[in-house]
Structure formats: C-alpha cells, structure tokens
Design a protein around this motif. Structure first.
Motif, PDB file in Angstrom:
ATOM      1  N   PRO A  67      45.673  99.084  66.924  1.00 36.98           N
ATOM      2  CA  PRO A  67      46.200  99.452  65.608  1.00 36.98           C
ATOM      3  C   PRO A  67      47.697  99.133  65.543  1.00 36.98           C
ATOM      4  N   VAL A  68      48.108  98.333  64.586  1.00 33.64           N
ATOM      5  CA  VAL A  68      49.516  97.926  64.528  1.00 33.64           C
ATOM      6  C   VAL A  68      50.427  99.081  64.151  1.00 33.64           C
ATOM      7  N   GLU A  69      49.876 100.108  63.539  1.00 33.73           N
ATOM      8  CA  GLU A  69      50.713 101.260  63.185  1.00 33.73           C
ATOM      9  C   GLU A  69      50.820 102.266  64.329  1.00 33.73           C
ATOM     10  N   GLY A  70      50.147 102.015  65.425  1.00 38.47           N
ATOM     11  CA  GLY A  70      50.140 102.946  66.544  1.00 38.47           C
ATOM     12  C   GLY A  70      51.123 102.571  67.627  1.00 38.47           C
ATOM     13  N   TYR A  71      50.940 103.208  68.777  1.00 37.27           N
ATOM     14  CA  TYR A  71      51.844 103.013  69.898  1.00 37.27           C
ATOM     15  C   TYR A  71      51.123 102.489  71.134  1.00 37.27           C
ATOM     16  N   ALA A  76      52.687  93.828  68.739  1.00 38.37           N
ATOM     17  CA  ALA A  76      52.890  94.511  67.462  1.00 38.37           C
ATOM     18  C   ALA A  76      52.873  93.486  66.325  1.00 38.37           C
ATOM     19  N   HIS A  77      53.695  92.457  66.420  1.00 30.45           N
ATOM     20  CA  HIS A  77      53.658  91.358  65.458  1.00 30.45           C
ATOM     21  C   HIS A  77      54.473  90.203  66.012  1.00 30.45           C
ATOM     22  N   ILE A 101      52.581  94.344  54.101  1.00 30.99           N
ATOM     23  CA  ILE A 101      53.780  95.196  54.069  1.00 30.99           C
ATOM     24  C   ILE A 101      54.918  94.392  53.448  1.00 30.99           C
ATOM     25  N   TYR A 113      55.065  90.938  55.524  1.00 31.56           N
ATOM     26  CA  TYR A 113      54.125  90.941  56.634  1.00 31.56           C
ATOM     27  C   TYR A 113      52.720  90.728  56.087  1.00 31.56           C
ATOM     28  N   GLU A 121      49.340  90.878  63.077  1.00 32.64           N
ATOM     29  CA  GLU A 121      50.350  91.069  62.045  1.00 32.64           C
ATOM     30  C   GLU A 121      51.397  89.961  62.196  1.00 32.64           C
ATOM     31  N   GLU A 123      54.914  88.332  60.522  1.00 30.91           N
ATOM     32  CA  GLU A 123      56.059  88.496  59.619  1.00 30.91           C
ATOM     33  C   GLU A 123      56.600  87.126  59.253  1.00 30.91           C
TER      34      GLU A 123
END
Length: 139
Positions: A67-71, A76-77, A101, A113, A121, A123
């Motif tokens: 999950p890109v919103e997680g840790y 990440a991207h 985004i 994004y 993800e 950018e």
C-alpha cells in the motif's frame, strides 16, 4: 559521472503496462524484449525507453503491491521530470488514466501522481525555474 539507467519492474500484463507508459512517454519505444526463465518462472520481458534510459518490464507478476499510503518496506514511488506537465496530463487523460494525487504546486514547480496499471505510483514534476536553489527548497 553516475546516472540511473533503468528500473526493472515486475508487472501483470505487458500490453496494459505499455498503454500507460506510451501515453506518458510518446517519444520512447520498445527497444527489445524476449522470453526467459527467472527463478523458475517463465517470463516475457521488454525494455521500453530511449537510447539512454528505459524501463524493464517483466510479466507474470503475482501478489499484491505494498500500500503506497502505508509504511511497509518497498518502493513508495518514482518520479520523472517533464517539460510540459499539462500535455502529459492531457495524454494520460485521453488514454483513460486519472490523476491519483495532485502533488505540490508553487512558483517553482508543479507535480501530479498517477498509479500505473500495476499499482506503481509515478510522479511527474515540471520545474518552472532552472535555478537549482529555487527547485530544491525544503521549507
């Protein structure tokens, strides 16, 4: 001199993946490809790019993207500098892709994004100045 030459990405479907990246980079082409075994799995692969940089896509990916919103550990991207962000947005919109985004925007840069068809993800940033100290403000 040192520079990043390529990223090697495991994907689900080569054609679906190419639809996104060809819209983003209309000046890039499939440089080559083939089939082979990678750790006991038969895979098709292609290199998509120009004479200096490319993305390596390998099909038959399995599992879920982090999950890109997680840790969780993992990518990440990744980001590309573009000279005309609005044209890129228009091309991706025409190809059926939506902005995931709305990134940062100020007098020195603008960014967005997207999620590619595999969940990576990506950018895209347009710098509105050539002065590095203005591009690289962190306040």
């Amino acid at each position: 001199m040192m520079r990043l030459e390529h990223l090697n990405l495991v994907v689900n479907d080569l054609a679906e993946t190419l639809s996104f990246y060809q819209a983003a980079f209309p000046h890039w082409k499939v440089r080559g490809g083939g089939e082979g075994e990678w750790h006991g799995v038969l895979r098709k692969w292609i290199h998509f790019g120009d004479d200096y940089n490319y993305l390596s896509f390998n099909d038959n990916g399995k599992g879920l993207m982090r999950p890109v919103e997680g840790y969780d550990l993992g990518l990440a991207h990744f980001a590309y500098v573009v000279s005309d962000l609005q044209s890129l947005i228009q091309r991706l919109t025409l190809a059926g892709f939506e902005i995931a985004i709305q990134g940062g925007k100020d007098v020195n840069y603008d960014s967005v994004y997207y999620m590619d068809p595999n969940g990576y993800e990506v950018e895209f940033v347009e710098y509105l100045t050539d002065i590095p100290s203005e591009r690289n403000q962190y306040s």
